[in-house]
Each structure stands twice: as structure tokens, then as C-alpha cells.
Motif scaffolding. Structure first.
Motif, short mmCIF file in Angstrom:
data_model
loop_
_atom_site.label_atom_id
_atom_site.label_comp_id
_atom_site.label_asym_id
_atom_site.label_seq_id
_atom_site.Cartn_x
_atom_site.Cartn_y
_atom_site.Cartn_z
N ASP A 147 -8.96 5.84 6.74
CA ASP A 147 -7.79 5.65 6.35
C ASP A 147 -7.05 4.17 6.23
N GLU A 148 -8.16 3.18 6.55
CA GLU A 148 -7.95 1.73 6.56
C GLU A 148 -8.69 1.33 5.23
N LYS A 149 -9.35 2.29 4.46
CA LYS A 149 -10.23 1.65 3.31
C LYS A 149 -9.95 2.41 2.17
N ARG B 200 -2.63 5.29 1.49
CA ARG B 200 -2.60 5.91 2.74
C ARG B 200 -2.05 7.26 2.60
N ARG C 79 0.74 -1.17 0.07
CA ARG C 79 -0.11 -0.04 0.07
C ARG C 79 1.03 1.17 -0.05
#
Length: 232
Positions: free
Chosen positions: A29-31, A35, A3
């Protein structure tokens, strides 16, 4: 594929919008595909801008993607710009950031054109003869990971940009530093091997950034509309 971390400027958001962004990013942020890390506008790949706050005299970096908060003023964005609703919600933010990520990836795939494929510079491959510890600007983890790969196999310029996540400037400085340390092994690959070289360093399930972009686009097409409907 690892990522990627990308810089975003949020300096030109109104206080309420900035607070909304920071709260939503705790979940987003995690989806998101990338990032996102807040940075100065000079280093940003993407800028969130409120027309009523943004100083029109401020220089926006070349290739920086502008995302304007709509409904803030009578400002009309350029055709290539993106927009966010004034009271944007989580799906809105994720969607626009992912579209920006795809545009950034498309920029990277365009670095290697058919014309460049016949240029000896783009046919060069790079390895290092031994492990080396670099200092200062080259001690970051991203450079350490690239060095680790270069001890095992050759990479090329396109790999440094698309998979190493470096800018052209950083890639040139990085290679120059390795030359100064006398550990860089440079070779010229035959044009026929150019495509094979790119495939070696991508994920076994992918054939490069282009296919990754295609798959993400397909995923967005299936998922984003459903997600927007569920959250309304």
C-alpha cells in the motif's frame, strides 16, 4: 502530485488468494503509484479475478482493467488483460498494480484530444466567487480540496479529471451543483492559452499527467526488475 486513491474489486478471488492479497497489501500500500481501496465491482477501476471463482455472467464495467490469477484454470485472458502468478509475491503484486495505474493515467490523458482542444466546452475555465460548504455527496475531502483551489485560481475540465481525480459524471454533477448555488464563474479560454492553463495546475516539476506517466514508466523500468531479483 497528490497520490490518487483508486478502487479495486477483490470479490472474485479464492479465499487463499484473498488472504494473500490482504497480507501483501499491508506492505504494498505504501509502495504503489496509487492507493488502492477495495470496492464493489460496479465502481472498480481494476478487478482481481480468479477464473474458477468469477461468474462469467457478471458485467464488468467499461474501462475496468482485469487482472487474472494465472494457473487457476484453462482460462485465456483477453489481450488487454493482465495476469498475476497463482502464488504471487509482493513484487508481482506491486508491479501489476503499477502497470494498471499507468494504464488508468493514460486513459485520463486521452480525455483531451486535439479535436477536443478546439471545442468550446474544453476551453471553459471554472472558478467560484466565494467559499461554499457543499453537503451530502459533495462534502468529501476531494471536493473540499478542489473548492479550495477554485477560490484562488481557475481550473478546467481536464484538470478536474486528471488532477482532481473525478470521473466525468462526478465532475459534471459537481459543476452543476456550483451553478445551482450561484457561485460558479465560467469563462472561455482562447485556444492559444489552453496549454498554458494545463501547466499552471500541475506540479512545478511536471508538465501534466503525460510527463508523470513517462517518468513513472522510466522509474519502473529501472527499479522493478532489480526489485524482483532481490526478492527471489
Amino acid at each position: 502530485m497528490m497520490r490518487k486513491t483508486t478502487f479495486i474489486s477483490v470479490r472474485y478471488l479464492a479465499e487463499k488468494e484473498l488472504l494473500r492479497y490482504e497480507l501483501l497489501m499491508q506492505i504494498a500500500d505504501e509502495k504503489t503509484v496509487f492507493r488502492w481501496i477495495s470496492s464493489d465491482l460496479r465502481f472498480a477501476s481494476v478487478a482481481l479475478l480468479d477464473p474458477s471463482v468469477f461468474n462469467s455472467q457478471e458485467a464488468i464495467p467499461a474501462n475496468c482493467i482485469c487482472i487474472w490469477i494465472s494457473g487457476s484454470s484453462d482460462h485465456t485472458p483477453c489481450k488487454s488483460d493482465m495476469t498475476l502468478p497463482a502464488n504471487f509475491r509482493l513484487p508481482d503484486l506491486i508491479n501489476v498494480l503499477d502497470r494498471a495505474a499507468l494504464r488508468i493515467l493514460d486513459m485520463k490523458t486521452s480525455h483531451v484530444s486535439l479535436g477536443e482542444a478546439s471545442d468550446p466546452f474544453f476551453q471553459k475555465t471554472y472558478r467560484i466567487s466565494k467559499w461554499i460548504h457543499l453537503e451530502h455527496d459533495f462534502s468529501a475531502i476531494r471536493f473540499q480540496k478542489i473548492l479550495a483551489i477554485m477560490t484562488m485560481q481557475s481550473i478546467n475540465w481536464h484538470w478536474l479529471l486528471a488532477y482532481g481525480g473525478l470521473t466525468e459524471r462526478d465532475a459534471a454533477l459537481f459543476l452543476d451543483e456550483l451553478r445551482k448555488k450561484n457561485v460558479l464563474i465560467e469563462r472561455i479560454k482562447l485556444p492559444a492559452a489552453h496549454e498554458t492553463l494545463q501547466e499552471i495546475y500541475s506540479d512545478p516539476k511536471e508538465s501534466g499527467v503525460g510527463l508523470f506517466v513517462k517518468k513513472i514508466n522510466q522509474w519502473l523500468g529501472r527499479s522493478r526488475s532489480q526489485e524482483l531479483e532481490r526478492t527471489r
